[in-house]
Scaffold this active site. Sequence first.
Site, PDB file in Angstrom:
ATOM      1  N   ILE A  11      -9.657 102.292 -22.208  1.00  0.00           N
ATOM      2  CA  ILE A  11     -10.636 102.036 -23.276  1.00  0.00           C
ATOM      3  C   ILE A  11     -10.458 102.979 -24.472  1.00  0.00           C
ATOM      4  CG2 ILE A  11     -12.380 101.007 -21.771  1.00  0.00           C
ATOM      5  CD1 ILE A  11     -13.884 103.719 -21.906  1.00  0.00           C
ATOM      6  N   SER A  12      -9.400 103.771 -24.475  1.00  0.00           N
ATOM      7  CA  SER A  12      -9.196 104.754 -25.543  1.00  0.00           C
ATOM      8  C   SER A  12      -8.545 104.119 -26.765  1.00  0.00           C
ATOM      9  CB  SER A  12      -8.308 105.890 -25.029  1.00  0.00           C
ATOM     10  OG  SER A  12      -7.714 106.595 -26.099  1.00  0.00           O
ATOM     11  N   PRO A  13      -9.166 104.220 -27.945  1.00  0.00           N
ATOM     12  CA  PRO A  13      -8.542 103.639 -29.133  1.00  0.00           C
ATOM     13  C   PRO A  13      -7.236 104.328 -29.517  1.00  0.00           C
ATOM     14  CG  PRO A  13     -10.426 104.995 -29.762  1.00  0.00           C
ATOM     15  CD  PRO A  13     -10.455 104.863 -28.260  1.00  0.00           C
TER      16      PRO A  13
END
Length: 199
Positions: A11-13
Amino acid sequence: MAHIDYFLSTISPFTYFAGLRLEEIAAKHGATIAYKPIDIIALFGRTGGTPPGQRHQNRQDYRLQELARASSKTGLPYHEKPAHFPTNAAPSSYAVIAAQKAGGGDLGKLCHSLLAAVWAEQKDIAEDAVIKACLEGAGFDPALADTGLLTGAEIYPANLEEAVEKGVFGAPFYVVDSGQVFWGNDRLDDLDAHLDGRL
């Protein structure tokens, strides 16, 4: 032959904006990669970090500027406020773990497609259908989303412990067997230079 432990969050941009550059760099240098999905929120708690929504407004504002710049530099589209962020990263992480164990597909593509689902496609990667589509698109059996639950549930927390032990405090984080570590998609050029013996 160099080896890279790749600690990532689905979920890390900033992991999203890394794209497939790690895979390109590894191929260039004949390096191997071990994909190690981690619970990024738990990692923050263990290493003195703060989840984005709990940071001072100055930090939140800066993060949004950084995301916009990263999108411009990489050409990767994104939504500043995705419809499904944050979401439960465990199911997608379990799928990555199961796919790595099963083999036969493209792990880099799987990870990137999961991240793109969040940041570019407004999908919820906690949903089975989204995970299965990403698995299939990367050449893996979509049934791994179901059969890999037990293995994923065991390895996912173990990855977190290993991350803390190896000095990891964010994502993406690259740990080379030389002892050098690199944090962030903006450090991939440094990783490349290190593997080339220039840094």
